[in-house]
Design a protein around this motif. Sequence first.
Motif, PDB file in Angstrom:
ATOM      1  N   THR A 188      -4.649   2.476  -6.670  1.00 40.70           N
ATOM      2  CA  THR A 188      -5.755   2.855  -5.780  1.00 40.70           C
ATOM      3  C   THR A 188      -6.403   4.143  -6.261  1.00 40.70           C
ATOM      4  OG1 THR A 188      -4.701   1.763  -3.905  1.00 40.70           O
ATOM      5  CG2 THR A 188      -6.358   3.441  -3.398  1.00 40.70           C
ATOM      6  N   PHE A 189      -5.598   5.124  -6.625  1.00 39.60           N
ATOM      7  CA  PHE A 189      -6.098   6.400  -7.147  1.00 39.60           C
ATOM      8  C   PHE A 189      -6.998   6.171  -8.363  1.00 39.60           C
ATOM      9  CE2 PHE A 189      -5.622   9.898 -10.150  1.00 39.60           C
ATOM     10  CZ  PHE A 189      -5.900  11.008  -9.373  1.00 39.60           C
TER      11      PHE A 189
ATOM     12  N   ASP B 226       4.578   3.446  -4.694  1.00 39.19           N
ATOM     13  CA  ASP B 226       4.065   4.413  -5.661  1.00 39.19           C
ATOM     14  C   ASP B 226       3.075   3.745  -6.621  1.00 39.19           C
ATOM     15  OD1 ASP B 226       4.760   7.339  -6.641  1.00 39.19           O
ATOM     16  OD2 ASP B 226       4.460   6.082  -8.412  1.00 39.19           O
TER      17      ASP B 226
ATOM     18  N   PRO C  24       0.794  -1.243   0.000  1.00 36.07           N
ATOM     19  CA  PRO C  24       0.000   0.000   0.000  1.00 36.07           C
ATOM     20  C   PRO C  24       0.821   1.285   0.000  1.00 36.07           C
ATOM     21  CG  PRO C  24      -0.812  -1.521   1.651  1.00 36.07           C
ATOM     22  CD  PRO C  24       0.445  -2.119   1.094  1.00 36.07           C
ATOM     23  N   SER C  25       2.062   1.212   0.450  1.00 36.29           N
ATOM     24  CA  SER C  25       2.877   2.419   0.498  1.00 36.29           C
ATOM     25  C   SER C  25       3.687   2.640  -0.783  1.00 36.29           C
ATOM     26  CB  SER C  25       3.830   2.368   1.699  1.00 36.29           C
ATOM     27  OG  SER C  25       4.752   1.304   1.538  1.00 36.29           O
TER      28      SER C  25
ATOM     29  N   PHE D 137       2.530   7.561  -9.561  1.00 36.19           N
ATOM     30  CA  PHE D 137       1.576   8.354  -8.789  1.00 36.19           C
ATOM     31  C   PHE D 137       2.141   9.751  -8.562  1.00 36.19           C
ATOM     32  CE2 PHE D 137      -0.134   9.845  -4.709  1.00 36.19           C
ATOM     33  CZ  PHE D 137      -1.472   9.882  -5.033  1.00 36.19           C
ATOM     34  N   GLU D 138       3.426   9.804  -8.264  1.00 33.88           N
ATOM     35  CA  GLU D 138       4.083  11.086  -8.012  1.00 33.88           C
ATOM     36  C   GLU D 138       4.082  11.977  -9.253  1.00 33.88           C
ATOM     37  OE1 GLU D 138       8.360  12.854  -6.462  1.00 33.88           O
ATOM     38  OE2 GLU D 138       8.075  10.697  -6.594  1.00 33.88           O
TER      39      GLU D 138
ATOM     40  N   SER E  82       1.187   1.080  -6.088  1.00 28.27           N
ATOM     41  CA  SER E  82      -0.056   0.790  -5.371  1.00 28.27           C
ATOM     42  C   SER E  82      -0.896   2.048  -5.190  1.00 28.27           C
ATOM     43  CB  SER E  82       0.244   0.167  -4.014  1.00 28.27           C
ATOM     44  OG  SER E  82       0.877  -1.074  -4.170  1.00 28.27           O
ATOM     45  N   LYS E  83      -0.235   3.161  -4.902  1.00 28.63           N
ATOM     46  CA  LYS E  83      -0.949   4.433  -4.767  1.00 28.63           C
ATOM     47  C   LYS E  83      -1.606   4.821  -6.087  1.00 28.63           C
ATOM     48  CE  LYS E  83       1.995   6.285  -1.141  1.00 28.63           C
ATOM     49  NZ  LYS E  83       3.030   7.274  -0.817  1.00 28.63           N
TER      50      LYS E  83
END
Length: 82
Positions: A28-29, A22, A19-20, A49-50, A24-25
């Motif tokens: 999820t987004f 990039d 979950p932490s 994600f960044e 996975s973020k």
Amino acid sequence: MENTTEIFDIEDADIDFDPSSDESKLITFLEERGLSSSYPYLKKSQVTFESLEYLTEDDIKEVITPVGIRALFRAKRFESAS
């Protein structure tokens, strides 16, 4: 990535879901906004994600080639998660 009409299921993605991370973020987004179908295009182009918030309209046009998926991505990427 080939321009196909095949539906992408994020559950079929071969990733280690930390979950932490990039990735996975990003997943999820996209899932929260109903944009999972854009994931393979973003991944292929090494969008993280960044880096997502820095994509220009031209970047999006180059990365997400199917017009329908691209239009939804542009419209929903800054919406609040549902």
